[in-house]
Design a protein around this motif. Structure first.
Motif, PDB file in Angstrom:
ATOM      1  N   LYS A   1      41.594  43.591 -38.384  1.00 21.56           N
ATOM      2  CA  LYS A   1      42.841  43.704 -37.270  1.00 21.56           C
ATOM      3  C   LYS A   1      41.839  44.184 -35.959  1.00 21.56           C
ATOM      4  CE  LYS A   1      42.047  48.611 -38.538  1.00 21.56           C
ATOM      5  NZ  LYS A   1      42.172  49.792 -37.890  1.00 21.56           N
ATOM      6  N   ILE A   2      42.327  42.329 -35.562  1.00 18.88           N
ATOM      7  CA  ILE A   2      41.260  41.944 -34.692  1.00 18.88           C
ATOM      8  C   ILE A   2      41.758  41.962 -33.445  1.00 18.88           C
ATOM      9  CG2 ILE A   2      40.452  39.473 -34.313  1.00 18.88           C
ATOM     10  CD1 ILE A   2      40.557  38.673 -37.250  1.00 18.88           C
ATOM     11  N   HIS A   3      41.039  42.483 -32.322  1.00 18.54           N
ATOM     12  CA  HIS A   3      41.192  42.477 -31.247  1.00 18.54           C
ATOM     13  C   HIS A   3      40.204  42.105 -29.953  1.00 18.54           C
ATOM     14  CE1 HIS A   3      42.725  47.411 -31.879  1.00 18.54           C
ATOM     15  NE2 HIS A   3      42.027  47.166 -32.799  1.00 18.54           N
ATOM     16  N   THR A   4      41.527  41.085 -29.575  1.00 20.53           N
ATOM     17  CA  THR A   4      40.676  39.682 -28.881  1.00 20.53           C
ATOM     18  C   THR A   4      41.082  40.084 -27.853  1.00 20.53           C
ATOM     19  OG1 THR A   4      43.484  39.227 -28.119  1.00 20.53           O
ATOM     20  CG2 THR A   4      43.095  38.587 -30.355  1.00 20.53           C
ATOM     21  N   MET A   5      41.269  41.284 -27.175  1.00 21.79           N
ATOM     22  CA  MET A   5      40.979  41.163 -25.974  1.00 21.79           C
ATOM     23  C   MET A   5      41.467  40.669 -24.693  1.00 21.79           C
ATOM     24  SD  MET A   5      39.910  44.836 -26.340  1.00 21.79           S
ATOM     25  CE  MET A   5      39.503  44.897 -24.563  1.00 21.79           C
ATOM     26  N   ASP A   6      42.569  39.473 -24.915  1.00 21.11           N
ATOM     27  CA  ASP A   6      43.128  38.681 -24.014  1.00 21.11           C
ATOM     28  C   ASP A   6      44.301  39.396 -23.572  1.00 21.11           C
ATOM     29  OD1 ASP A   6      45.639  39.476 -25.265  1.00 21.11           O
ATOM     30  OD2 ASP A   6      45.818  37.498 -25.991  1.00 21.11           O
TER      31      ASP A   6
ATOM     32  N   THR B   1      38.159  46.957 -38.620  1.00 15.82           N
ATOM     33  CA  THR B   1      38.407  46.361 -37.086  1.00 15.82           C
ATOM     34  C   THR B   1      37.659  45.455 -36.071  1.00 15.82           C
ATOM     35  OG1 THR B   1      39.234  48.344 -36.467  1.00 15.82           O
ATOM     36  CG2 THR B   1      38.345  47.257 -34.553  1.00 15.82           C
ATOM     37  N   VAL B   2      38.830  44.270 -35.323  1.00 18.46           N
ATOM     38  CA  VAL B   2      36.779  43.591 -35.317  1.00 18.46           C
ATOM     39  C   VAL B   2      37.151  43.236 -34.021  1.00 18.46           C
ATOM     40  CG1 VAL B   2      36.715  40.820 -35.016  1.00 18.46           C
ATOM     41  CG2 VAL B   2      36.738  41.784 -37.215  1.00 18.46           C
ATOM     42  N   VAL B   3      35.890  43.013 -32.875  1.00 19.38           N
ATOM     43  CA  VAL B   3      35.891  43.442 -31.467  1.00 19.38           C
ATOM     44  C   VAL B   3      35.103  41.954 -31.014  1.00 19.38           C
ATOM     45  CG1 VAL B   3      36.612  45.126 -30.872  1.00 19.38           C
ATOM     46  CG2 VAL B   3      34.075  44.706 -30.979  1.00 19.38           C
ATOM     47  N   PRO B   4      35.291  41.391 -30.082  1.00 14.18           N
ATOM     48  CA  PRO B   4      34.509  40.191 -29.534  1.00 14.18           C
ATOM     49  C   PRO B   4      32.998  40.713 -29.105  1.00 14.18           C
ATOM     50  CG  PRO B   4      36.342  40.534 -27.615  1.00 14.18           C
ATOM     51  CD  PRO B   4      36.487  41.978 -28.498  1.00 14.18           C
TER      52      PRO B   4
ATOM     53  N   TRP C   1      28.299  52.320 -28.027  1.00 10.40           N
ATOM     54  CA  TRP C   1      28.925  52.974 -28.481  1.00 10.40           C
ATOM     55  C   TRP C   1      28.927  53.961 -27.564  1.00 10.40           C
ATOM     56  CZ3 TRP C   1      32.509  49.951 -29.752  1.00 10.40           C
ATOM     57  CH2 TRP C   1      32.216  48.286 -30.021  1.00 10.40           C
ATOM     58  N   ILE C   2      27.379  54.279 -27.097  1.00  2.83           N
ATOM     59  CA  ILE C   2      26.923  55.875 -26.880  1.00  2.83           C
ATOM     60  C   ILE C   2      27.665  55.599 -25.381  1.00  2.83           C
ATOM     61  CG2 ILE C   2      24.955  57.126 -25.686  1.00  2.83           C
ATOM     62  CD1 ILE C   2      23.361  56.027 -28.297  1.00  2.83           C
ATOM     63  N   HIS C   3      27.165  54.134 -24.277  1.00  4.05           N
ATOM     64  CA  HIS C   3      27.630  54.456 -23.469  1.00  4.05           C
ATOM     65  C   HIS C   3      28.884  54.085 -23.356  1.00  4.05           C
ATOM     66  CE1 HIS C   3      23.893  53.148 -20.962  1.00  4.05           C
ATOM     67  NE2 HIS C   3      23.883  53.197 -22.031  1.00  4.05           N
ATOM     68  N   MET C   4      29.848  53.737 -23.936  1.00  2.46           N
ATOM     69  CA  MET C   4      31.769  54.015 -24.067  1.00  2.46           C
ATOM     70  C   MET C   4      32.049  55.248 -24.940  1.00  2.46           C
ATOM     71  SD  MET C   4      32.669  50.914 -25.842  1.00  2.46           S
ATOM     72  CE  MET C   4      31.198  49.215 -26.587  1.00  2.46           C
ATOM     73  N   TYR C   5      30.862  56.641 -25.524  1.00  2.00           N
ATOM     74  CA  TYR C   5      31.362  57.475 -25.605  1.00  2.00           C
ATOM     75  C   TYR C   5      31.211  58.852 -23.979  1.00  2.00           C
ATOM     76  CZ  TYR C   5      30.018  62.262 -26.255  1.00  2.00           C
ATOM     77  OH  TYR C   5      30.061  63.613 -26.874  1.00  2.00           O
ATOM     78  N   PHE C   6      30.101  57.826 -22.936  1.00  2.00           N
ATOM     79  CA  PHE C   6      30.253  58.829 -22.233  1.00  2.00           C
ATOM     80  C   PHE C   6      31.442  58.546 -21.080  1.00  2.00           C
ATOM     81  CE2 PHE C   6      28.266  58.999 -17.811  1.00  2.00           C
ATOM     82  CZ  PHE C   6      28.338  60.738 -17.713  1.00  2.00           C
TER      83      PHE C   6
ATOM     84  N   ASP D   1      37.086  52.600 -37.237  1.00  2.00           N
ATOM     85  CA  ASP D   1      38.198  51.612 -36.549  1.00  2.00           C
ATOM     86  C   ASP D   1      37.440  52.799 -35.292  1.00  2.00           C
ATOM     87  OD1 ASP D   1      40.077  51.086 -35.328  1.00  2.00           O
ATOM     88  OD2 ASP D   1      41.169  51.998 -36.274  1.00  2.00           O
ATOM     89  N   TYR D   2      37.055  52.158 -34.093  1.00  2.00           N
ATOM     90  CA  TYR D   2      36.915  52.018 -33.273  1.00  2.00           C
ATOM     91  C   TYR D   2      37.766  52.848 -31.901  1.00  2.00           C
ATOM     92  CZ  TYR D   2      36.422  51.795 -27.574  1.00  2.00           C
ATOM     93  OH  TYR D   2      36.268  52.146 -26.278  1.00  2.00           O
ATOM     94  N   PHE D   3      39.201  52.377 -32.442  1.00  2.00           N
ATOM     95  CA  PHE D   3      40.032  53.228 -31.998  1.00  2.00           C
ATOM     96  C   PHE D   3      41.001  54.230 -32.067  1.00  2.00           C
ATOM     97  CE2 PHE D   3      40.091  48.821 -30.198  1.00  2.00           C
ATOM     98  CZ  PHE D   3      39.904  48.495 -28.656  1.00  2.00           C
ATOM     99  N   ALA D   4      40.027  54.642 -33.281  1.00  2.00           N
ATOM    100  CA  ALA D   4      40.744  55.905 -33.931  1.00  2.00           C
ATOM    101  C   ALA D   4      39.642  56.949 -34.595  1.00  2.00           C
ATOM    102  CB  ALA D   4      41.409  55.571 -35.365  1.00  2.00           C
ATOM    103  N   VAL D   5      38.532  56.846 -34.832  1.00  2.00           N
ATOM    104  CA  VAL D   5      37.113  57.930 -34.756  1.00  2.00           C
ATOM    105  C   VAL D   5      37.651  58.804 -34.249  1.00  2.00           C
ATOM    106  CG1 VAL D   5      36.304  55.881 -36.326  1.00  2.00           C
ATOM    107  CG2 VAL D   5      35.473  56.652 -33.904  1.00  2.00           C
ATOM    108  N   PRO D   6      36.743  60.045 -34.188  1.00  2.00           N
ATOM    109  CA  PRO D   6      36.661  60.891 -33.354  1.00  2.00           C
ATOM    110  C   PRO D   6      36.205  60.629 -32.464  1.00  2.00           C
ATOM    111  CG  PRO D   6      36.994  62.034 -35.501  1.00  2.00           C
ATOM    112  CD  PRO D   6      36.630  60.820 -36.064  1.00  2.00           C
ATOM    113  N   ASN D   7      36.048  61.215 -31.076  1.00  2.00           N
ATOM    114  CA  ASN D   7      34.991  61.336 -29.934  1.00  2.00           C
ATOM    115  C   ASN D   7      33.455  60.906 -30.276  1.00  2.00           C
ATOM    116  OD1 ASN D   7      36.728  60.428 -28.748  1.00  2.00           O
ATOM    117  ND2 ASN D   7      37.083  63.020 -28.112  1.00  2.00           N
ATOM    118  N   GLU D   8      33.141  61.390 -30.937  1.00  2.00           N
ATOM    119  CA  GLU D   8      31.906  61.987 -31.700  1.00  2.00           C
ATOM    120  C   GLU D   8      31.013  61.227 -32.538  1.00  2.00           C
ATOM    121  OE1 GLU D   8      29.045  63.795 -30.903  1.00  2.00           O
ATOM    122  OE2 GLU D   8      30.487  64.981 -29.348  1.00  2.00           O
ATOM    123  N   ASP D   9      32.314  60.136 -32.767  1.00  2.00           N
ATOM    124  CA  ASP D   9      31.383  59.311 -34.282  1.00  2.00           C
ATOM    125  C   ASP D   9      31.918  57.792 -33.857  1.00  2.00           C
ATOM    126  OD1 ASP D   9      31.895  60.866 -36.375  1.00  2.00           O
ATOM    127  OD2 ASP D   9      33.803  60.811 -36.269  1.00  2.00           O
TER     128      ASP D   9
END
Length: 599
Positions: A69-74, A114-117, A502-507, A565-573
């Motif tokens: 699941k490659i998120h290209t961010m294009d 899941t794959v991200v740039p 990923w900590i900063h993305m959580y916040f 999966d960054y887009f599916a996990v619960p917030n704490e994860d």
């Protein structure tokens, strides 16, 4: 700046090291000025005419990744299942023709991951991290005393007996707050707790710039022999942490230890998926106890990094800013810096950047900030500054971001268009308001956002209201308007904040701090938005949007395969997301052993 397009067949670390070492041996550690000028002209042409980088020639790929699941961010946020790489760049994205595979083409099954740039951190201090004394060991992913003990025990198992284990910055006792009912929550480990984990290695753990700090029995004995006061429980306060750090620097640092620390810093970055770093420098060291964890020699601190790159061992991309603090209104040192340093000079792995994150000492009318901004503008350089303030009452006492924006306006008035053309930046901005976002946007200024308030603990209500900052929602929405302000994401790690993105993305997506308190209400953004700030938008921030930030044909092949999966996990994860495979320029720089790379 484009790399040398010589063939680099294969997908091994050995070939990566050999090719990088050959490149370094053929010239200098940085690209020649002639090559830099040629490539700059080429990129200016591409930007002017809106051209995309040319895809590689039509031949077989070196490697193909499938079933992901490659998120290209294009532009369309396309998600694809396959991508191929050739000569260190993405070749085909979203479709790979098996008929074109060569005899040596490897095919790697991503097994639905899941794959991200590759994550781009537009403001951190990895160079300081790479100059730490001892075996520096990040604790930013520890959420309990047992976590600290486990991380330190694992570290001790791989280093010499009696070697120092250190954690200097990037960590706070607020990290240790997973269970508020636990009496150990919110404090540093004690001497006895550290003795259990590492009885044979001295330990030094310091919070922030100057402490507090803690140590174990082995460390206590060595520090006390130097006249440094350590409490019975191992805690160190007052100026003792700074005295201890000075002692460690004087006794442990040498060229070889610095190079080792550089490699350790790069290896850690790869585990959390940060593939490109814009380093923001350090305060000039005095080699006294007045120095804190944010001090180093500005003129030599980059040498161990350049040596590591020269040896072909650099595994992440580094961009180097020149921090400058000067109180003289005539700014004589800045004048010489602008004459004798070069911006955007180097290659795809390491190159110089701007003046920042300071261009002068202070921002008040008594400081040379406006004069410095005009000096930077006259030289055609990019300026990057930081703001930690909030709007004051009365308005006659301007906040730092107000003074900085007014200084940018003054420089832009004398040198029209320089702020927009050179992409000047203000970082952190926890207290910025819509009025001042609009003023900065009008002249083409930009904002770097940091989730460092995650560590702040329990903030006063007056600080939280209306937000603890930065105002992510306000800024992202401002960027959607015609000619909207550009924003990117950073960590400010490993100093007062964690590097782990990923900590900063959580916040940014929850507004919740390390103590599980909502401190940034109403300013949350989506996971897609913050990931874009850390990838696509930061490619623009580095002036390398044609090379980095998205998974598109012709761009440098930097990407991260995630453990969940960054887009599916619960917030704490979100905070638990890590890389299982990090790739830079088509080469594996971190392998968590989850995927079969034999192809």
């Amino acid at each position: 700046m484009a790399p040398d397009n010589g063939k680099q067949r294969g997908f091994s670390r050995r070939k990566f090291i050999k090719s990088a070492a050959a490149a370094a041996a053929s010239g200098t550690l940085l690209a020649s000025s002639a090559r830099a000028a040629k490539e700059h002209d080429s990129r200016e042409h591409e930007e002017k005419h809106g051209e995309r980088p040319r895809p590689p020639s039509d031949d077989a790929p070196d490697i193909v990744f499938v079933n992901g699941k490659i998120h290209t961010m294009d532009d369309e946020n396309t998600v694809v299942s396959a991508v191929s790489i050739r000569d260190g760049r993405f070749a085909e994205v979203g479709h790979t023709s098996r008929g074109r595979h060569g005899h040596d083409t490897k095919v790697i099954d991503l097994r639905g991951r899941t794959v991200v740039p590759g994550i781009i951190d537009n403001h951190n201090h990895i160079v300081l991290m790479g100059n730490r004394p001892g075996f520096h060991t990040p604790l930013e992913n520890a959420y309990s005393i047992p976590d600290v003990q486990a991380i330190y025990a694992e570290r001790a198992a791989g280093i010499p007996r009696d070697a120092w284990i250190t954690t200097i910055g990037g960590f706070h006792s607020n990290h240790i707050y997973a269970n508020p009912s636990d009496p150990t929550s919110g404090r540093l480990p004690t001497r006895a707790e550290l003795d259990i984990a590492v009885p044979n290695n001295p330990v030094f753990i310091e919070v922030g710039f100057t402490g507090p700090a803690t140590t174990n029995s082995a460390g206590k004995s060595l520090f006390e022999n130097q006249g440094i006061t350590v409490a019975e429980n191992g805690s160190m306060t007052g100026n003792n942490p700074s005295r201890a750090l000075l002692y460690l620097r004087q006794t442990l640092l040498n060229p070889a230890s610095r190079r080792r620390a550089v490699i350790d810093a790069m290896n850690y970055a790869a585990t959390v998926g940060v593939t490109t770093h814009l380093d923001q420098g350090a305060f000039q060291a005095t080699n006294t106890a007045a120095d804190g964890a944010a001090h180093e020699d500005n003129f030599t601190m980059h040498i161990p990094f350049l040596e590591v790159y020269g040896q072909g061992k650099g595994i992440v991309r580094l961009r180097i800013n020149f921090l400058h603090m000067e109180s003289d209104q005539a700014t004589p040192e800045l004048v010489q810096r602008l004459k004798n340093a070069f911006q955007f000079l180097g290659n795809d792995m390491v190159k110089t950047g701007a003046i920042g994150e300071f261009i002068a000492a202070g921002t008040s009318a008594a400081s040379p900030f406006v004069a410095a901004a005009k000096r930077v503008a006259a030289a055609g350089w990019r300026a990057e500054v930081h703001s930690l303030g909030r709007r004051n009452t009365p308005a006659s006492n301007p906040a730092d971001f107000e003074l900085e924006i007014m200084g940018f306006e003054a420089a832009n008035l004398d040198f029209p268009g320089v702020v927009r053309e050179r992409r000047w930046v203000i970082a952190h901005v926890p207290g910025i308001t819509q009025e001042w976002i609009d003023r900065l946007q009008k002249i083409g200024g930009n904002l770097s956002l940091t989730g460092w308030q995650y560590l702040a603990g329990n903030l006063p209500a007056s600080t939280v209201a209306p937000y603890a900052g930065p105002p992510f929602r306000m800024i992202v929405d401002s960027g959607r308007r015609p000619d909207g302000i550009h924003a990117g994401m950073s960590s400010d790690g490993m100093q007062i904040a964690p590097m782990n993105p990923w900590i900063h993305m959580y916040f940014a997506t929850t507004g919740i701090n390390a103590r599980n308190v909502l401190i940034n209400p109403g300013q949350q953004i989506t996971r897609q938005e913050v990931l874009s700030l850390y990838t696509r938008q930061n490619g623009w921030f580095l002036r390398e949007e044609d090379q980095l930030g998205t998974i598109e044909s012709g761009k440098l092949a930097d990407f991260v395969v995630l453990n969940s999966d960054y887009f599916a996990v619960p917030n704490e994860d979100l905070k638990k997301i890590r890389s299982v495979l990090t790739v830079v320029g088509g080469n594996v720089v971190y392998d968590g052993g989850v995927l079969d790379l034999r192809g």
